[in-house]
Design a protein around this motif. Structure first.
Motif, mmCIF file in Angstrom:
data_model
loop_
_atom_site.group_PDB
_atom_site.id
_atom_site.type_symbol
_atom_site.label_atom_id
_atom_site.label_comp_id
_atom_site.label_asym_id
_atom_site.label_seq_id
_atom_site.Cartn_x
_atom_site.Cartn_y
_atom_site.Cartn_z
ATOM 1 N N ASP A 1 -2.720 67.859 21.241
ATOM 2 C CA ASP A 1 -3.821 68.523 20.547
ATOM 3 C C ASP A 1 -4.913 68.926 21.545
ATOM 4 N N ARG A 2 -5.439 70.129 21.383
ATOM 5 C CA ARG A 2 -6.441 70.642 22.323
ATOM 6 C C ARG A 2 -7.741 71.036 21.623
ATOM 7 N N ARG A 3 -8.032 70.457 20.466
ATOM 8 C CA ARG A 3 -9.238 70.833 19.733
ATOM 9 C C ARG A 3 -10.521 70.386 20.431
ATOM 10 N N ALA A 4 -10.440 69.542 21.416
ATOM 11 C CA ALA A 4 -11.644 69.042 22.082
ATOM 12 C C ALA A 4 -11.959 69.813 23.367
ATOM 13 N N GLU A 5 -11.578 71.061 23.433
ATOM 14 C CA GLU A 5 -11.866 71.888 24.615
ATOM 15 C C GLU A 5 -13.362 71.890 24.940
ATOM 16 N N GLU A 6 -14.194 72.148 23.927
ATOM 17 C CA GLU A 6 -15.645 72.220 24.163
ATOM 18 C C GLU A 6 -16.211 70.873 24.594
ATOM 19 N N GLU A 7 -15.730 69.795 23.990
ATOM 20 C CA GLU A 7 -16.220 68.464 24.334
ATOM 21 C C GLU A 7 -15.841 68.104 25.772
ATOM 22 N N ALA A 8 -14.622 68.462 26.191
ATOM 23 C CA ALA A 8 -14.196 68.188 27.563
ATOM 24 C C ALA A 8 -15.063 68.968 28.557
ATOM 25 N N ALA A 9 -15.351 70.212 28.234
ATOM 26 C CA ALA A 9 -16.219 71.017 29.098
ATOM 27 C C ALA A 9 -17.630 70.433 29.152
ATOM 28 N N GLU A 10 -18.128 69.950 28.009
ATOM 29 C CA GLU A 10 -19.464 69.348 27.963
ATOM 30 C C GLU A 10 -19.516 68.078 28.812
ATOM 31 N N LEU A 11 -18.485 67.249 28.761
ATOM 32 C CA LEU A 11 -18.456 66.044 29.593
ATOM 33 C C LEU A 11 -18.500 66.401 31.076
ATOM 34 N N SER B 1 -6.840 57.948 35.552
ATOM 35 C CA SER B 1 -5.550 58.539 35.915
ATOM 36 C C SER B 1 -5.513 60.048 35.742
ATOM 37 N N PHE B 2 -6.624 60.672 35.373
ATOM 38 C CA PHE B 2 -6.641 62.125 35.263
ATOM 39 C C PHE B 2 -7.849 62.661 36.020
ATOM 40 N N PRO B 3 -7.742 63.868 36.576
ATOM 41 C CA PRO B 3 -8.752 64.358 37.502
ATOM 42 C C PRO B 3 -10.058 64.816 36.862
ATOM 43 N N SER B 4 -10.047 65.189 35.605
ATOM 44 C CA SER B 4 -11.261 65.646 34.945
ATOM 45 C C SER B 4 -11.086 65.507 33.441
ATOM 46 N N PRO B 5 -12.162 65.580 32.674
ATOM 47 C CA PRO B 5 -12.010 65.503 31.217
ATOM 48 C C PRO B 5 -11.101 66.623 30.713
ATOM 49 N N ILE B 6 -10.097 66.259 29.962
ATOM 50 C CA ILE B 6 -9.195 67.260 29.401
ATOM 51 C C ILE B 6 -9.197 67.123 27.888
ATOM 52 N N PRO B 7 -8.974 68.198 27.167
ATOM 53 C CA PRO B 7 -9.071 68.159 25.709
ATOM 54 C C PRO B 7 -8.168 67.112 25.048
ATOM 55 N N GLN B 8 -6.981 66.885 25.626
ATOM 56 C CA GLN B 8 -6.044 65.965 25.009
ATOM 57 C C GLN B 8 -6.510 64.512 25.031
ATOM 58 N N LEU B 9 -7.456 64.162 25.853
ATOM 59 C CA LEU B 9 -7.859 62.772 25.968
ATOM 60 C C LEU B 9 -9.254 62.505 25.397
ATOM 61 N N GLN B 10 -9.847 63.462 24.739
ATOM 62 C CA GLN B 10 -11.191 63.266 24.229
ATOM 63 C C GLN B 10 -11.145 62.821 22.791
#
Length: 135
Positions: free
Chosen positions: A103-113, A126-135
């Motif tokens: 799921d990628r609905r958190a695109e905006e939240e990942a960008a905000e982080l 374990s991941f290089p930057s906030p990504i939508p799938q993990l928010q």
């Protein structure tokens, strides 16, 4: 009858399971598809009840195929890919469908982080930057 192991893979495309004897012999293996209720480029989810029912059916069918009573199972090993979750009420009632790790609905939240905390914020994980799938 010896002690048996059930191995389950709760994958994003199918549920897979196998029963092994105490000596490691594979006694049975089966799979069941995961049916998504909503799968678009940004939304990936599936209802809890059908998933739970498929898992129960898979377990019963595995035991039958292995000719193994539940009492023969000594170990259950479970694996899954990434983070898929549902919110569950204290009484066990699902409050949401399962939200898949796809799921990628958190695109905006990942960008905000990333904007708020900088590009190095997730360096410790374990991941290089906030990504939508993990928010």
């Amino acid at each position: 009858m010896g002690r048996h192991v059930i191995a389950l893979d709760l994958g994003s495309t199918s549920l897979k399971g196998a029963v092994f004897s105490g000596t490691g012999e594979r006694l049975a293996d089966l799979a069941a598809p995961v049916d998504y209720s909503d799968q678009t480029p940004t939304c990936t989810e599936f209802p809890v009840a059908p998933f739970r029912d498929s898992l129960k059916t898979l377990l019963c069918d595995l035991l039958a195929a292995a000719n193994s009573p539940p009492s023969a199972i000594s170990t259950v090993a479970v694996t899954s890919q990434a983070q898929t979750f549902a919110l569950i009420a204290p009484d066990g009632t699902p409050r949401t469908p399962f939200i898949s790790w796809l799921d990628r609905r958190a695109e905006e939240e990942a960008a905000e982080l990333t904007r708020r905390f900088g590009g190095d914020f997730h360096r410790h994980s374990s991941f290089p930057s906030p990504i939508p799938q993990l928010q």
